[in-house]
Every structure is written in structure tokens, then in C-alpha cells.
Scaffold this active site. Structure first.
Site, PDB file in Angstrom:
ATOM      1  N   VAL A 258       0.835  -1.211   0.000  1.00 31.38           N
ATOM      2  CA  VAL A 258       0.000   0.000   0.000  1.00 31.38           C
ATOM      3  C   VAL A 258       0.869   1.260   0.000  1.00 31.38           C
ATOM      4  O   VAL A 258       0.659   2.183  -0.807  1.00 31.38           O
ATOM      5  CB  VAL A 258      -0.952   0.011   1.225  1.00 31.38           C
ATOM      6  CG1 VAL A 258      -1.801   1.268   1.245  1.00 31.38           C
ATOM      7  CG2 VAL A 258      -1.854  -1.227   1.225  1.00 31.38           C
TER       8      VAL A 258
ATOM      9  N   LYS B  56     -12.942  -5.882  10.286  1.00 29.94           N
ATOM     10  CA  LYS B  56     -13.731  -4.932   9.482  1.00 29.94           C
ATOM     11  C   LYS B  56     -15.189  -4.901   9.966  1.00 29.94           C
ATOM     12  O   LYS B  56     -15.810  -3.839  10.027  1.00 29.94           O
ATOM     13  CB  LYS B  56     -13.653  -5.321   8.003  1.00 29.94           C
ATOM     14  CG  LYS B  56     -12.253  -5.088   7.423  1.00 29.94           C
ATOM     15  CD  LYS B  56     -12.085  -5.805   6.099  1.00 29.94           C
ATOM     16  CE  LYS B  56     -10.720  -5.541   5.502  1.00 29.94           C
ATOM     17  NZ  LYS B  56     -10.404  -6.410   4.375  1.00 29.94           N
TER      18      LYS B  56
ATOM     19  N   GLY C 258      -0.774  -9.273  -3.861  1.00 28.06           N
ATOM     20  CA  GLY C 258      -0.746  -8.215  -2.834  1.00 28.06           C
ATOM     21  C   GLY C 258      -2.052  -8.059  -2.078  1.00 28.06           C
ATOM     22  O   GLY C 258      -2.259  -7.070  -1.383  1.00 28.06           O
TER      23      GLY C 258
ATOM     24  N   GLY D 256      -5.486  -4.737  -2.529  1.00 28.19           N
ATOM     25  CA  GLY D 256      -4.471  -4.423  -3.532  1.00 28.19           C
ATOM     26  C   GLY D 256      -3.902  -3.035  -3.305  1.00 28.19           C
ATOM     27  O   GLY D 256      -4.560  -2.167  -2.720  1.00 28.19           O
TER      28      GLY D 256
ATOM     29  N   ILE E  58     -13.369   0.976  -1.691  1.00 27.72           N
ATOM     30  CA  ILE E  58     -14.796   1.335  -1.644  1.00 27.72           C
ATOM     31  C   ILE E  58     -15.055   2.390  -0.578  1.00 27.72           C
ATOM     32  O   ILE E  58     -14.729   2.190   0.599  1.00 27.72           O
ATOM     33  CB  ILE E  58     -15.671   0.095  -1.327  1.00 27.72           C
ATOM     34  CG1 ILE E  58     -15.384  -1.031  -2.310  1.00 27.72           C
ATOM     35  CG2 ILE E  58     -17.144   0.468  -1.361  1.00 27.72           C
ATOM     36  CD1 ILE E  58     -16.075  -2.340  -1.954  1.00 27.72           C
TER      37      ILE E  58
ATOM     38  N   VAL F 235     -11.405  -0.590   5.672  1.00 29.00           N
ATOM     39  CA  VAL F 235     -12.529  -1.486   5.361  1.00 29.00           C
ATOM     40  C   VAL F 235     -12.826  -1.465   3.870  1.00 29.00           C
ATOM     41  O   VAL F 235     -13.110  -0.407   3.302  1.00 29.00           O
ATOM     42  CB  VAL F 235     -13.808  -1.076   6.125  1.00 29.00           C
ATOM     43  CG1 VAL F 235     -14.928  -2.084   5.870  1.00 29.00           C
ATOM     44  CG2 VAL F 235     -13.550  -0.949   7.612  1.00 29.00           C
TER      45      VAL F 235
ATOM     46  N   GLU G 204     -10.526   5.256   6.025  1.00 26.81           N
ATOM     47  CA  GLU G 204     -11.363   4.678   4.953  1.00 26.81           C
ATOM     48  C   GLU G 204     -10.769   3.380   4.396  1.00 26.81           C
ATOM     49  O   GLU G 204     -11.498   2.422   4.093  1.00 26.81           O
ATOM     50  CB  GLU G 204     -11.504   5.703   3.820  1.00 26.81           C
ATOM     51  CG  GLU G 204     -12.414   5.285   2.688  1.00 26.81           C
ATOM     52  CD  GLU G 204     -13.849   5.079   3.153  1.00 26.81           C
ATOM     53  OE1 GLU G 204     -14.504   6.060   3.514  1.00 26.81           O
ATOM     54  OE2 GLU G 204     -14.299   3.922   3.173  1.00 26.81           O
TER      55      GLU G 204
ATOM     56  N   ARG H  28      11.186  -1.085   7.620  1.00 25.84           N
ATOM     57  CA  ARG H  28      11.941  -2.006   8.479  1.00 25.84           C
ATOM     58  C   ARG H  28      13.293  -2.333   7.847  1.00 25.84           C
ATOM     59  O   ARG H  28      14.295  -2.434   8.513  1.00 25.84           O
ATOM     60  CB  ARG H  28      11.101  -3.282   8.631  1.00 25.84           C
ATOM     61  CG  ARG H  28      11.468  -4.220   9.702  1.00 25.84           C
ATOM     62  CD  ARG H  28      10.452  -5.334   9.756  1.00 25.84           C
ATOM     63  NE  ARG H  28       9.850  -5.584   8.434  1.00 25.84           N
ATOM     64  CZ  ARG H  28       8.840  -6.390   8.190  1.00 25.84           C
ATOM     65  NH1 ARG H  28       8.276  -7.038   9.182  1.00 25.84           N
ATOM     66  NH2 ARG H  28       8.373  -6.565   6.964  1.00 25.84           N
TER      67      ARG H  28
HETATM   68  P1  NDP Z   1       3.178  -4.794   3.650  1.00 28.46           P
HETATM   69  O1  NDP Z   1       3.599  -5.943   4.506  1.00 28.46           O
HETATM   70  O2  NDP Z   1       3.288  -4.925   2.181  1.00 28.46           O
HETATM   71  O3  NDP Z   1       3.982  -3.485   4.081  1.00 28.46           O
HETATM   72  C1  NDP Z   1       4.247  -3.157   5.413  1.00 28.46           C
HETATM   73  C2  NDP Z   1       5.287  -2.035   5.446  1.00 28.46           C
HETATM   74  O4  NDP Z   1       5.538  -1.674   6.793  1.00 28.46           O
HETATM   75  C3  NDP Z   1       6.630  -2.423   4.841  1.00 28.46           C
HETATM   76  O5  NDP Z   1       7.153  -1.356   4.086  1.00 28.46           O
HETATM   77  C4  NDP Z   1       7.500  -2.681   6.066  1.00 28.46           C
HETATM   78  O6  NDP Z   1       8.876  -2.373   5.853  1.00 28.46           O
HETATM   79  C5  NDP Z   1       6.935  -1.671   7.031  1.00 28.46           C
HETATM   80  N1  NDP Z   1       7.193  -2.034   8.408  1.00 28.46           N
HETATM   81  C6  NDP Z   1       6.904  -3.210   9.036  1.00 28.46           C
HETATM   82  N2  NDP Z   1       7.261  -3.143  10.317  1.00 28.46           N
HETATM   83  C7  NDP Z   1       7.785  -1.897  10.511  1.00 28.46           C
HETATM   84  C8  NDP Z   1       8.327  -1.218  11.621  1.00 28.46           C
HETATM   85  N3  NDP Z   1       8.438  -1.819  12.807  1.00 28.46           N
HETATM   86  N4  NDP Z   1       8.765   0.059  11.444  1.00 28.46           N
HETATM   87  C9  NDP Z   1       8.682   0.657  10.248  1.00 28.46           C
HETATM   88  N5  NDP Z   1       8.163   0.067   9.154  1.00 28.46           N
HETATM   89  C10 NDP Z   1       7.724  -1.198   9.292  1.00 28.46           C
HETATM   90  O7  NDP Z   1       1.676  -4.467   4.083  1.00 28.46           O
HETATM   91  P2  NDP Z   1       0.536  -3.800   3.194  1.00 28.46           P
HETATM   92  O8  NDP Z   1       1.056  -2.614   2.503  1.00 28.46           O
HETATM   93  O9  NDP Z   1      -0.167  -4.855   2.414  1.00 28.46           O
HETATM   94  O10 NDP Z   1      -0.504  -3.377   4.336  1.00 28.46           O
HETATM   95  C11 NDP Z   1      -0.266  -2.242   5.132  1.00 28.46           C
HETATM   96  C12 NDP Z   1      -1.517  -1.933   5.950  1.00 28.46           C
HETATM   97  O11 NDP Z   1      -2.602  -1.702   5.046  1.00 28.46           O
HETATM   98  C13 NDP Z   1      -1.989  -3.059   6.866  1.00 28.46           C
HETATM   99  O12 NDP Z   1      -2.586  -2.490   7.999  1.00 28.46           O
HETATM  100  C14 NDP Z   1      -3.045  -3.770   6.028  1.00 28.46           C
HETATM  101  O13 NDP Z   1      -3.971  -4.443   6.822  1.00 28.46           O
HETATM  102  C15 NDP Z   1      -3.665  -2.570   5.348  1.00 28.46           C
HETATM  103  N6  NDP Z   1      -4.378  -2.879   4.127  1.00 28.46           N
HETATM  104  C16 NDP Z   1      -3.778  -3.607   3.146  1.00 28.46           C
HETATM  105  C17 NDP Z   1      -4.443  -3.864   1.963  1.00 28.46           C
HETATM  106  C18 NDP Z   1      -3.836  -4.670   0.879  1.00 28.46           C
HETATM  107  O14 NDP Z   1      -4.568  -4.994  -0.079  1.00 28.46           O
HETATM  108  N7  NDP Z   1      -2.565  -5.032   0.939  1.00 28.46           N
HETATM  109  C19 NDP Z   1      -5.817  -3.370   1.754  1.00 28.46           C
HETATM  110  C20 NDP Z   1      -6.348  -2.583   2.851  1.00 28.46           C
HETATM  111  C21 NDP Z   1      -5.645  -2.358   3.995  1.00 28.46           C
HETATM  112  P3  NDP Z   1       9.765  -3.202   4.795  1.00 28.46           P
HETATM  113  O15 NDP Z   1       9.254  -2.769   3.442  1.00 28.46           O
HETATM  114  O16 NDP Z   1      11.130  -2.713   5.051  1.00 28.46           O
HETATM  115  O17 NDP Z   1       9.515  -4.643   5.099  1.00 28.46           O
HETATM  116  N1  HSE Z   2      -6.092  -8.769   3.195  1.00 31.26           N
HETATM  117  C1  HSE Z   2      -7.174  -7.884   2.971  1.00 31.26           C
HETATM  118  C2  HSE Z   2      -8.167  -8.536   2.033  1.00 31.26           C
HETATM  119  C3  HSE Z   2      -6.696  -6.586   2.406  1.00 31.26           C
HETATM  120  O1  HSE Z   2      -7.816  -9.535   1.393  1.00 31.26           O
HETATM  121  O2  HSE Z   2      -9.280  -8.050   1.922  1.00 31.26           O
HETATM  122  C4  HSE Z   2      -7.774  -5.554   2.275  1.00 31.26           C
HETATM  123  O3  HSE Z   2      -8.214  -5.119   3.516  1.00 31.26           O
END
Ligand code: NDP
Ligand code: HSE
Length: 429
Positions: free
Chosen positions: A16, A206, A188, A305, A137, A133, A130, A47
């Protein structure tokens, strides 16, 4: 337009976060025009600093997220790390240092939203979420703002993209469960630990958020009855097809008929192919909201995604920045009804039960007696026998879940019932 930029700190640059940073750069002029001030990406906390990130200025990357949120000159912190800690401490620290927060973190909001709301309130800042959930959307804002003058009675839908993708692939392409999960992860959609998706935790989080906003009460993850899709088999999907149904993981939040309590649940359910949710494919989500005056509303779109989720994050970013320039804040927590959350046993639903039974006189009567003893009325029965054994499929009329599960337990105790092959709720009729 104000020339001094609003400073944004991005916590997390994964699926994201990368898309958020990309859109902030490629759409900088439009975002500035819509907000009334330019945005400056002031720092990105990750990280693994050495990881190659296309389109990301390495000079902005830091592993010290705490120092970033404590800088004092940050206007908005975007939290897309996920999980409970360090996200919670980083968000509350951001509020203490004057920033507003945009988060996609449903796990944290469902676990401890109150701490976040309280910290936002103390700091006089915004907490927008937003993206937490149903991906792209618009659902949180319509519930929090557009429907704030109505009374929402029910929210029902598909809110997890990964599980919808898996069930869809199993149903329409004959894919295996693991194969479909690997594909969803590669695209993703899945959480860092996909157990959160397939065991229903993500959808339950959610559901907790939606129920809290819809019914103006506090609903936590633990209040939500949760079942995932790991037990759903291709036999269940085939059985659903024979009934003119398909299987979806549903989130259902309801206000009790007497208005004195609410329920929130997540479980797989058979729904008729004629129901609009049956045609929600791949990682799409769809949610029905039933409100007293508005009637039935349906929200549909990509539920997971990077880019779709970033769209929701950016929408919040624009709203929060506008508020900031206006010296205002958006809505905070609304939990004034304090409605309690009732247990799953109080929910009224229907069961589809597959039993393996002995094929001999009196068995059907014995089974029917167990249903009658629990006050559960049978809608249909289908039996297929072979070599002294039979497969019996019973679909019930609506009854309390406690009575239905009590019936199943009693059936398990019958000598003539060799096993309960599957149980699934039937919804959407
Ligand atoms: P990812 O695992 O792809 O990314 C997580 C990011 O957080 C990475 O860049 C990671 O660093 C970084 N990170 C992890 N731990 C730490 C830390 N301790 N300090 C600093 N940075 C840290 O997750 P997503 O992008 O998929 O999801 C992110 C959020 O969005 C979550 O809450 C998820 O539930 C929510 N979400 C995700 C959706 C999706 O479709 N993927 C949809 C809707 C919500 P590094 O890159 O170095 O590993
Ligand atoms: N892992 C979640 C899903 C991401 O598949 O719906 C979106 O919140």
C-alpha cells in the site's frame, strides 16, 4: 493557494505505502489544487532500509519511525505498517506531536480503536481510516457522515478480498485452496500473515469497525463471532451449486429487532446465485447497508491491492489536509448508544447440514425428531443411499443459531449418524 507545504510522514512502504508514495508524486499538482496547499513527503519509515523501492527517494527512507513522528513539523502521518505494535504507539505519539493520522490498519482499529480515538481527541486532530474497510470502496465515510442522519439496521457483505478470491477460484476455475491463496498473496491482497484472511480475523476486524460506526456503539474484534474458510471444501461448493447457491465469506452486522442490542459475525455462508453478492468475483468486495429511511444501499468495488487501497488513503489525506487548513476536524468516535453485542446463539439464521447416516428404516424419523426437539423446522431433505449408507442433506428454516448448533450436537450423538460431513449457514434469501 498556500505555498508552504503540508508535511506528510509515511509509515510503511510495502504493497500500500509504495502506491501512496507513487500517487503523491505523480498527482502532486492535482492534490495541491484540491487541498489548497502542496504536499511534501517528509520521510518514509520502513523495516529494511536496503530494500530497492522503485520510485522512492532513498534519502527519505528511515528505520526510525519514532523520530519521524516526533519531529513536530509533520502535519499528517499515514500509517500503513499494519499490526498492533509499533503502529499503536506510533499513531498515539503522532497525535501527541500535533499530527493528524490516516491509517489502513483494521486490526489495530478493531483491537483498540478507543485508544486511537482518545489520543486524536486529546490532540484535537483527525483520525481517518477509509482504507481499513473494503479497500477502495467509500464505506466508512458514507456511514460516518452521509448516513449520520439515518438509522442503520443492517450491514451485510463481502469484506475480504483474499478469501473471496480463493472461493471464486475454487468455485469457477477448480483451483486448489493453497494454489489460490498463493495467487492472492502474489497479487498483494493477503495480509502479511494470510492466516488473518483465511481464518476470518481480517473480515472480523472490518465487521467490528463497521458495526461500531453503523450502530454508534463500541464493537471490538472479540465481540465478533468468527469462522474462516479453511474448512470449506470443494464438496461444499458442489453442494451449494446443486442448491442453486454459491459460498461466500460474509460479514453480517445487525441491530436486534427490539433495537436493544447488536450482533456482528463473520462466517462462510451459502447464498443463492440470484443474490447480487453471488456475482462478486475475484478480490472484489460488496457491502449492503440497510437504513430506516434510505432503504437498501449497495457499495461495490476492489477490496484489496496496493493501488485501490492507496486511493482510499489519498482520499483521506486530502480530507484531513483540508480540515487542517480550515482549522477544523472531522468526525470522531460516536459510541453514544452503548448497545451491547449479543452472542452468536441469539442470531437467527438457517443451516445446510450434510450427514452420513445408516440407510435403514426409522433413521430419517430419528433425525427429524432431533430437529423437532430443538424447535428447528426442516425446509428440505435430500437423501442419496448406497450399500447400506446414505448421505442426507437437510436445509432448515430460520431459527436461533443456539437451537441450530444444539441440533447438530444432538445429531452427532445418534448411533445411526456416522458423521456430520459439513454444516454451513444459508443467507441472503
Ligand atoms: P506490507 O507488509 O506490504 O507493508 C508493510 C510495510 O511496513 C513495509 O514497508 C514494512 O517495511 C513496514 N514495516 C513493518 N514493520 C515496521 C516497523 N516496525 N517500522 C517501520 N516500518 C515497518 O503491508 P501492506 O502494505 O499490504 O498493508 C499495510 C496496511 O494496510 C496493513 O494495515 C493492512 O492491513 C492494510 N491494508 C492492506 C491492503 C492490501 O490490499 N494489501 C488493503 C487494505 C488495507 P519493509 O518494506 O522494510 O519490510
Ligand atoms: N487482506 C485484505 C483482504 C486486504 O484480502 O481483503 C484488504 O483489507
Amino acid at each position: 493557494m498556500r505555498t508552504r507545504p503540508l508535511k506528510v510522514a509515511l509509515l510503511g512502504c510495502g504493497v500500500v505505502g509504495t502506491e501512496v508514495a507513487r500517487i503523491m508524486t505523480t498527482h502532486a499538482d492535482d492534490l495541491a489544487a484540491r487541498i489548497g496547499a502542496p504536499l511534501e513527503l517528509a520521510g518514509i519509515a520502513v523495516r529494511r532500509p536496503g530494500k530497492v523501492r522503485d520510485g522512492i527517494d532513498p534519502g527519505l527512507v528511515t528505520t526510525d519511525a519514532t523520530a519521524l513522528v516526533k519531529r513536530g513539523d509533520i502535519d499528517v502521518v499515514i500509517e500503513v505498517i499494519g499490526g498492533i505494535e509499533p503502529a499503536r504507539t506510533l499513531i498515539t505519539t503522532a497525535f501527541e506531536h500535533g499530527a493528524s493520522v490516516v491509517s489502513a490498519n483494521k486490526a489495530l482499529l478493531a483491537e483498540d480503536g478507543t485508544t486511537l480515538y482518545d489520543a486524536a481527541g486529546r490532540g484535537g486532530r483527525d483520525l481517518y481510516f477509509e482504507a481499513a474497510v473494503a479497500g477502495a470502496i467509500p464505506l466508512v465515510r458514507p456511514l460516518r457522515e452521509s448516513l449520520a442522519g439515518d438509522r442503520v439496521d443492517r450491514v451485510l457483505g463481502i469484506v475480504n478480498g483474499t478469501t473471496n478470491f480463493i472461493l471464486d477460484r475454487m468455485d469457477t476455475a477448480g483451483s486448489g485452496y493453497s494454489e489460490a491463496l498463493d495467487e492472492a498473496t502474489a497479487l498483494g491482497y493477503a495480509e502479511a500473515d494470510p492466516t488473518a484472511d483465511v481464518e476470518g480475523f481480517d473480515a472480523a476486524a472490518k465487521a467490528a469497525i463497521l458495526a461500531g460506526i453503523a450502530f454508534h456503539t463500541r464493537v471490538r474484534l472479540d465481540d465478533v463471532h468468527r469462522e474462516g474458510i479453511t474448512e470449506v471444501t470443494s464438496a461444499d461448493l458442489a453442494s451449494a451449486k446443486r442448491m442453486g447457491c454459491t459460498v461466500k465469506l460474509l460479514a453480517i452486522c445487525e441491530r436486534a429487532a427490539d433495537g436493544r442490542s447488536v450482533t456482528a459475525r463473520v462466517h462462510p455462508a451459502m447464498i443463492p446465485l440470484s443474490h447480487p453478492l453471488a456475482s462478486v468475483r475475484e478480490a472484489y468486495n460488496a457491502v449492503f447497508v440497510e437504513a430506516e429511511a434510505a432503504g437498501q444501499l449497495m457499495f461495490y468495488g476492489p477490496g484489496a491491492g496496493g493501488a485501490p487501497t492507496a486511493s482510499a488513503v489519498l482520499g483521506d489525506l486530502v480530507a484531513v489536509c483540508r480540515n487542517r487548513l480550515a482549522g477544523a476536524t472531522g468526525p470522531g468516535e460516536s459510541a453514544y448508544t452503548r448497545l451491547p453485542v449479543s452472542p452468536m446463539g441469539d442470531v437467527v439464521t438457517r443451516y445446510h447440514i450434510s450427514l452420513d447416516v445408516a440407510d435403514k428404516p426409522g433413521v430419517l424419523a430419528q433425525v427429524a425428531t432431533v430437529f423437532a426437539e430443538h424447535g428447528v423446522s426442516i425446509d428440505t431433505v435430500r437423501q442419496k443411499g448406497k450399500d447400506g449408507e446414505a448421505s442426507l442433506v437437510v436445509v432448515t428454516h430460520r431459527a436461533h443459531d443456539a437451537a441450530l448448533s444444539g441440533t447438530v450436537e444432538a445429531l452427532r450423538g445418534l448411533d445411526t449418524v456416522r458423521g456430520v460431513a459439513s454444516i454451513m449457514r444459508v443467507e441472503g434469501e
